[in-house]
Design an enzyme around this catalytic site. Structure first.
Site, PDB file in Angstrom:
ATOM      1  N   GLY A  12      -7.664   5.319  -9.759  1.00 35.01           N
ATOM      2  CA  GLY A  12      -6.303   4.765  -9.290  1.00 35.01           C
ATOM      3  C   GLY A  12      -6.140   3.001  -9.490  1.00 35.01           C
ATOM      4  CB  SER A  14      -2.852   2.460 -13.250  1.00 34.11           C
ATOM      5  OG  SER A  14      -2.607   3.419 -12.482  1.00 34.11           O
ATOM      6  CG  ASN A  90      -7.353   2.769  -4.722  1.00 31.86           C
ATOM      7  OD1 ASN A  90      -6.992   2.395  -3.778  1.00 31.86           O
ATOM      8  ND2 ASN A  90      -6.531   3.056  -5.980  1.00 31.86           N
ATOM      9  CE1 TYR A 155      -2.471   9.602   1.868  1.00 32.67           C
ATOM     10  CE2 TYR A 155      -2.678   8.681   4.145  1.00 32.67           C
ATOM     11  CZ  TYR A 155      -2.663   8.561   2.723  1.00 32.67           C
ATOM     12  OH  TYR A 155      -3.118   7.205   2.333  1.00 32.67           O
ATOM     13  CB  ALA A 157      -6.686  17.122   6.832  1.00 40.78           C
ATOM     14  CB  ALA A 158      -7.001  14.315   2.511  1.00 31.26           C
ATOM     15  CB  ILE A 188      -1.060  -1.786   1.940  1.00 31.87           C
ATOM     16  CG1 ILE A 188      -2.231  -1.662   2.861  1.00 31.87           C
ATOM     17  CG2 ILE A 188      -1.158  -2.792   0.909  1.00 31.87           C
ATOM     18  CD1 ILE A 188      -2.437  -2.897   3.554  1.00 31.87           C
TER      19      ILE A 188
HETATM   20  P1  NDP Z   1       0.012   3.876  -5.384  1.00 34.54           P
HETATM   21  O1  NDP Z   1       0.825   5.013  -5.210  1.00 34.54           O
HETATM   22  O2  NDP Z   1       0.647   2.488  -5.476  1.00 34.54           O
HETATM   23  O3  NDP Z   1      -0.938   4.082  -6.593  1.00 34.54           O
HETATM   24  C1  NDP Z   1      -1.468   5.386  -6.668  1.00 34.54           C
HETATM   25  C2  NDP Z   1      -2.673   5.366  -7.700  1.00 34.54           C
HETATM   26  O4  NDP Z   1      -3.703   6.523  -7.726  1.00 34.54           O
HETATM   27  C3  NDP Z   1      -2.187   5.060  -8.992  1.00 34.54           C
HETATM   28  O5  NDP Z   1      -3.064   4.249  -9.812  1.00 34.54           O
HETATM   29  C4  NDP Z   1      -2.263   6.478  -9.749  1.00 34.54           C
HETATM   30  O6  NDP Z   1      -2.567   6.499 -11.110  1.00 34.54           O
HETATM   31  C5  NDP Z   1      -3.667   6.998  -8.979  1.00 34.54           C
HETATM   32  N1  NDP Z   1      -3.639   8.327  -9.056  1.00 34.54           N
HETATM   33  C6  NDP Z   1      -2.805   9.413  -8.495  1.00 34.54           C
HETATM   34  N2  NDP Z   1      -3.330  10.658  -8.350  1.00 34.54           N
HETATM   35  C7  NDP Z   1      -4.543  10.370  -9.371  1.00 34.54           C
HETATM   36  C8  NDP Z   1      -5.402  11.460  -9.820  1.00 34.54           C
HETATM   37  N3  NDP Z   1      -5.184  12.769  -9.770  1.00 34.54           N
HETATM   38  N4  NDP Z   1      -6.358  11.138 -10.635  1.00 34.54           N
HETATM   39  C9  NDP Z   1      -6.572   9.812 -10.913  1.00 34.54           C
HETATM   40  N5  NDP Z   1      -5.511   8.776 -10.551  1.00 34.54           N
HETATM   41  C10 NDP Z   1      -4.678   9.099  -9.666  1.00 34.54           C
HETATM   42  O7  NDP Z   1      -1.056   3.767  -4.261  1.00 34.54           O
HETATM   43  P2  NDP Z   1      -1.520   2.884  -3.030  1.00 34.54           P
HETATM   44  O8  NDP Z   1      -1.937   1.559  -3.928  1.00 34.54           O
HETATM   45  O9  NDP Z   1      -0.753   2.608  -2.019  1.00 34.54           O
HETATM   46  O10 NDP Z   1      -2.638   3.771  -2.439  1.00 34.54           O
HETATM   47  C11 NDP Z   1      -4.065   3.526  -2.998  1.00 34.54           C
HETATM   48  C12 NDP Z   1      -5.021   4.194  -2.037  1.00 34.54           C
HETATM   49  O11 NDP Z   1      -4.925   3.640  -0.702  1.00 34.54           O
HETATM   50  C13 NDP Z   1      -4.773   5.668  -1.963  1.00 34.54           C
HETATM   51  O12 NDP Z   1      -5.850   6.070  -1.610  1.00 34.54           O
HETATM   52  C14 NDP Z   1      -3.892   5.568  -0.261  1.00 34.54           C
HETATM   53  O13 NDP Z   1      -4.024   6.755   0.228  1.00 34.54           O
HETATM   54  C15 NDP Z   1      -4.628   4.567   0.383  1.00 34.54           C
HETATM   55  N6  NDP Z   1      -3.814   3.830   1.436  1.00 34.54           N
HETATM   56  C16 NDP Z   1      -2.586   3.344   0.990  1.00 34.54           C
HETATM   57  C17 NDP Z   1      -1.882   2.840   2.092  1.00 34.54           C
HETATM   58  C18 NDP Z   1      -0.630   2.254   1.787  1.00 34.54           C
HETATM   59  O14 NDP Z   1      -0.130   1.817   2.678  1.00 34.54           O
HETATM   60  N7  NDP Z   1       0.006   1.881   0.563  1.00 34.54           N
HETATM   61  C19 NDP Z   1      -2.276   2.840   3.427  1.00 34.54           C
HETATM   62  C20 NDP Z   1      -3.549   3.646   3.748  1.00 34.54           C
HETATM   63  C21 NDP Z   1      -4.416   4.208   2.637  1.00 34.54           C
HETATM   64  P3  NDP Z   1      -1.020   6.774 -12.071  1.00 34.54           P
HETATM   65  O15 NDP Z   1      -0.632   5.160 -11.886  1.00 34.54           O
HETATM   66  O16 NDP Z   1      -1.584   7.111 -13.250  1.00 34.54           O
HETATM   67  O17 NDP Z   1       0.012   7.373 -11.413  1.00 34.54           O
END
Ligand code: NDP
Length: 247
Positions: A12, A14, A90, A155, A157-158, A188
């Site tokens: 993730g 991107s 991530n 979410y 639970a994961a 964030i």
């Molecule tokens: P975004 O929604 O901004 O980005 C999600 C990223 O995950 C994208 O790069 C997306 O790729 C990728 N992705 C989603 N599903 C898949 C998959 N099946 N296989 C590969 N890549 C995948 O999320 P955030 O940056 O906000 O979150 C990043 C991490 O931080 C996550 O694990 C989230 O749970 C965690 N987090 C975020 C918080 C927040 O407040 N933002 C708070 C706490 C945790 P693509 O661009 O191709 O769709």
């Protein structure tokens, strides 16, 4: 702090937090594999930003929830680069809903991407890291995995699952020079949180002693530390980056 010569995979990478992690690791000298699932343009933007800054990166598409795709992708990465030194799990999604209305698909999609994906990618890199007796695995969990949240049982639970997984694998791999840690972000500013209403955002801000949402770069800094040699004696731990929201 230098990661020169290291090969890093960021799932993730991107967008959002993943992009900031890619940029930070690359700025420290790592060659970064920027994973994405459905957004090649965003992944290429991440890669271009790194290359324009003089760093090394490439985009690789795979779905973290699909073992066949992961097997094929990591084989290609290993064929091209010889090894993976740093894995940042991530990639994550939300499919929110109250328990009474939550559908099986909402549960399965979130558990498969956010938890099974961490298992599959970790497994894919662990053999090579064990052989080279050096590795850094960093799992992005969430404040929600520690504190819970109404409407996010799947979410939470994961993300709590990631905590138990991280500690167990840390114990399994410690003697091989591999550390396994986590970063638990609070709220964030990314695509994941951009659709929250002003009212919800204000309620969240009231729960944050620092009074503001965090930036993706705040998470990247914690990941960079855990990836570095400075953190060589740290394993099975979580850094909470949340403005004081959860202590
Ligand atoms: P975004 O929604 O901004 O980005 C999600 C990223 O995950 C994208 O790069 C997306 O790729 C990728 N992705 C989603 N599903 C898949 C998959 N099946 N296989 C590969 N890549 C995948 O999320 P955030 O940056 O906000 O979150 C990043 C991490 O931080 C996550 O694990 C989230 O749970 C965690 N987090 C975020 C918080 C927040 O407040 N933002 C708070 C706490 C945790 P693509 O661009 O191709 O769709």
């Amino acid at each position: 702090m230098s990661l020169s010569g290291k090969i890093a995979v960021v799932t993730g990478g991107s967008r959002g937090i993943g992009r900031a992690i890619c940029q930070r690791l690359a700025a420290l000298g790592a060659t970064v594999i920027v994973n994405y699932v459905s957004n090649p343009a965003a992944a290429e933007e991440t890669v271009a930003s790194i290359q324009n800054a003089g760093g090394k990166a490439e985009a690789v598409q795979f779905n973290v929830a699909t073992s066949e795709e992961i097997e094929a992708a990591f084989k290609k990465i290993l064929d091209a680069h010889g090894r993976v030194d740093i894995l940042v799990n991530n990639a994550g999604i939300t499919r929110d809903g109250l328990l009474m209305k939550m559908k099986d698909e909402q549960w399965d999609e979130v558990l498969n991407t956010n938890l099974k994906g961490v298992f599959l990618c970790t497994k894919a890199v662990s053999r090579g890291m064990m052989k080279q007796r050096w590795g850094r695995i960093i799992n992005i969990t969430s404040v929600i995995g520690f504190a819970g949240n109404a409407g996010q049982a799947n979410y939470a639970a994961a993300k709590a699952g990631i905590v138990g997984f991280t500690k167990s694998v840390a114990k399994e791999l410690a003697s091989r020079g591999i550390t396994v840690n986590g970063v638990a972000p609070g709220y964030i500013v990314t695509d994941m949180t951009k659709d929250l209403s002003e009212e919800v955002t204000n309620t969240i801000k009231n729960e944050i002693p620092m009074g503001v949402l965090g930036e993706a770069e705040d998470i990247a800094g914690a990941v960079a530390y855990l990836a570095s040699d400075d953190a060589r004696y740290v394993t099975g731990q979580f850094i909470h980056v949340n403005g004081g929201m959860f202590m």
